[in-house]
Design a protein around this motif. Sequence first.
Motif, PDB file in Angstrom:
ATOM      1  N   ASP A 286       0.806  -1.216   0.000  1.00  0.00           N
ATOM      2  CA  ASP A 286       0.000   0.000   0.000  1.00  0.00           C
ATOM      3  C   ASP A 286       0.841   1.268   0.000  1.00  0.00           C
ATOM      4  O   ASP A 286       0.311   2.364  -0.161  1.00  0.00           O
ATOM      5  CB  ASP A 286      -0.965   0.006   1.188  1.00  0.00           C
ATOM      6  CG  ASP A 286      -0.272  -0.266   2.509  1.00  0.00           C
ATOM      7  OD1 ASP A 286      -0.100   0.677   3.299  1.00  0.00           O
ATOM      8  OD2 ASP A 286       0.101  -1.432   2.751  1.00  0.00           O
ATOM      9  N   LEU A 287       2.154   1.133   0.154  1.00  0.00           N
ATOM     10  CA  LEU A 287       3.050   2.286   0.073  1.00  0.00           C
ATOM     11  C   LEU A 287       3.601   2.486  -1.335  1.00  0.00           C
ATOM     12  O   LEU A 287       4.259   3.495  -1.604  1.00  0.00           O
ATOM     13  CB  LEU A 287       4.226   2.110   1.041  1.00  0.00           C
ATOM     14  CG  LEU A 287       3.875   1.930   2.513  1.00  0.00           C
ATOM     15  CD1 LEU A 287       5.153   1.750   3.333  1.00  0.00           C
ATOM     16  CD2 LEU A 287       3.074   3.112   3.034  1.00  0.00           C
ATOM     17  N   LEU A 288       3.344   1.552  -2.241  1.00  0.00           N
ATOM     18  CA  LEU A 288       3.913   1.592  -3.579  1.00  0.00           C
ATOM     19  C   LEU A 288       2.975   2.282  -4.557  1.00  0.00           C
ATOM     20  O   LEU A 288       1.756   2.271  -4.390  1.00  0.00           O
ATOM     21  CB  LEU A 288       4.205   0.180  -4.074  1.00  0.00           C
ATOM     22  CG  LEU A 288       5.173  -0.655  -3.226  1.00  0.00           C
ATOM     23  CD1 LEU A 288       5.376  -2.018  -3.866  1.00  0.00           C
ATOM     24  CD2 LEU A 288       6.502   0.062  -3.027  1.00  0.00           C
TER      25      LEU A 288
ATOM     26  N   ALA B 170       2.849   2.328 -10.734  1.00  0.00           N
ATOM     27  CA  ALA B 170       3.985   1.967 -11.587  1.00  0.00           C
ATOM     28  C   ALA B 170       4.898   0.960 -10.890  1.00  0.00           C
ATOM     29  O   ALA B 170       5.408   0.025 -11.528  1.00  0.00           O
ATOM     30  CB  ALA B 170       4.766   3.217 -11.980  1.00  0.00           C
ATOM     31  N   GLU B 171       5.107   1.122  -9.588  1.00  0.00           N
ATOM     32  CA  GLU B 171       5.959   0.189  -8.859  1.00  0.00           C
ATOM     33  C   GLU B 171       5.300  -1.181  -8.724  1.00  0.00           C
ATOM     34  O   GLU B 171       5.978  -2.214  -8.802  1.00  0.00           O
ATOM     35  CB  GLU B 171       6.299   0.766  -7.484  1.00  0.00           C
ATOM     36  CG  GLU B 171       7.284   1.921  -7.559  1.00  0.00           C
ATOM     37  CD  GLU B 171       7.459   2.644  -6.240  1.00  0.00           C
ATOM     38  OE1 GLU B 171       8.575   3.111  -5.977  1.00  0.00           O
ATOM     39  OE2 GLU B 171       6.473   2.755  -5.473  1.00  0.00           O
ATOM     40  N   LEU B 172       3.991  -1.206  -8.544  1.00  0.00           N
ATOM     41  CA  LEU B 172       3.285  -2.485  -8.492  1.00  0.00           C
ATOM     42  C   LEU B 172       3.354  -3.187  -9.847  1.00  0.00           C
ATOM     43  O   LEU B 172       3.515  -4.418  -9.909  1.00  0.00           O
ATOM     44  CB  LEU B 172       1.841  -2.266  -8.061  1.00  0.00           C
ATOM     45  CG  LEU B 172       1.650  -1.800  -6.610  1.00  0.00           C
ATOM     46  CD1 LEU B 172       0.223  -1.336  -6.387  1.00  0.00           C
ATOM     47  CD2 LEU B 172       2.019  -2.894  -5.617  1.00  0.00           C
TER      48      LEU B 172
ATOM     49  N   GLY C  46      -6.192  -0.078  -2.185  1.00  0.00           N
ATOM     50  CA  GLY C  46      -6.504  -0.927  -3.321  1.00  0.00           C
ATOM     51  C   GLY C  46      -5.289  -1.643  -3.893  1.00  0.00           C
ATOM     52  O   GLY C  46      -5.401  -2.317  -4.926  1.00  0.00           O
ATOM     53  N   ALA C  47      -4.137  -1.528  -3.226  1.00  0.00           N
ATOM     54  CA  ALA C  47      -2.889  -2.050  -3.780  1.00  0.00           C
ATOM     55  C   ALA C  47      -2.911  -3.566  -3.956  1.00  0.00           C
ATOM     56  O   ALA C  47      -2.468  -4.089  -4.983  1.00  0.00           O
ATOM     57  CB  ALA C  47      -1.712  -1.642  -2.903  1.00  0.00           C
ATOM     58  N   ALA C  48      -3.398  -4.289  -2.952  1.00  0.00           N
ATOM     59  CA  ALA C  48      -3.399  -5.755  -3.047  1.00  0.00           C
ATOM     60  C   ALA C  48      -4.294  -6.210  -4.193  1.00  0.00           C
ATOM     61  O   ALA C  48      -3.922  -7.104  -4.965  1.00  0.00           O
ATOM     62  CB  ALA C  48      -3.849  -6.374  -1.730  1.00  0.00           C
ATOM     63  N   GLY C  49      -5.471  -5.608  -4.316  1.00  0.00           N
ATOM     64  CA  GLY C  49      -6.361  -5.966  -5.412  1.00  0.00           C
ATOM     65  C   GLY C  49      -5.772  -5.624  -6.766  1.00  0.00           C
ATOM     66  O   GLY C  49      -5.891  -6.397  -7.726  1.00  0.00           O
TER      67      GLY C  49
END
Length: 284
Positions: A117-119, A122-124, A177-180
């Motif tokens: 969630d800190l990324l 683009a990094e994901l 929403g990072a994990a999703g």
Amino acid sequence: MTRPERPIAADWLALRRTADTVARDGAPELVAAWVAAADGGDPLIIVDVGAGTGANRAYLERRLPRPGRWVLLDHDAELLAASAGENVERVVGGLGELGDLIRSCDARLVTCSALLDLLTTAELDELAEVLVAHRVPALFSLTVDGTLQLDPPHPADSALIAAFNEHQARDGRPGSGAAGYLADRCEHLGLRVRKADTPWLLDAGAAPLIRRLLTERAQAAVEARSELANPAADWLRARLRLLDEGALRVRVGHVDLLITPGNPAGGACRNHGGTGSRQARPTG
């Protein structure tokens, strides 16, 4: 990796460790499947991204079937210096170094905790592409999912939770929403994804953690929506009063992801020579 606007404090990492352990113990099947997806040879080499003070390694190494060799990657040299353990290498650098580390070490496993969630988006995307390119199983734990449930409820809960989530989802970050987002991206690229809910379930026994959590969330909510300054102050006073009375319960939603290829890569570490620390090459 994107450097947080507020550096992650070592005391916060220590404060959350017990809650993290209890939450992760609720999804042992992901850890077992992660290890099972690794190549069977020796040594078992693991890259821990955003490793901080080494809490993720400390949790996982007790659950490995055999001793592993750890490469701890983080942009914060001070946090890495606080990590302890044998068969550990500390690498100061960011996500741009991950592919090179996997290649040079022939790493069999990748992991991170409380990082996604800190990324940025683009990094994901970059992380997903590294997993595809190197075909290494990944266990990404304790990503916040945007939910915060407090018992008893308060009229300002919804507004403050929404404002906090807005604060997290800025500057190109999907935040909660990072994990999703990463799961969808990896599945689109042909990787297999398993998910598990790993919430914090907190009561008066975790009072210092709850106090810090609610205080910092209120601050972040006000940064996102300045008009919430007075409601947030009232909300925080009411919440901390209940906490002092032992009458507040908190559920903080997290999700763990297990991402696996069809054929994990294996091999032996070539270029990393034992415990120590080195400065990563500049990315460009």
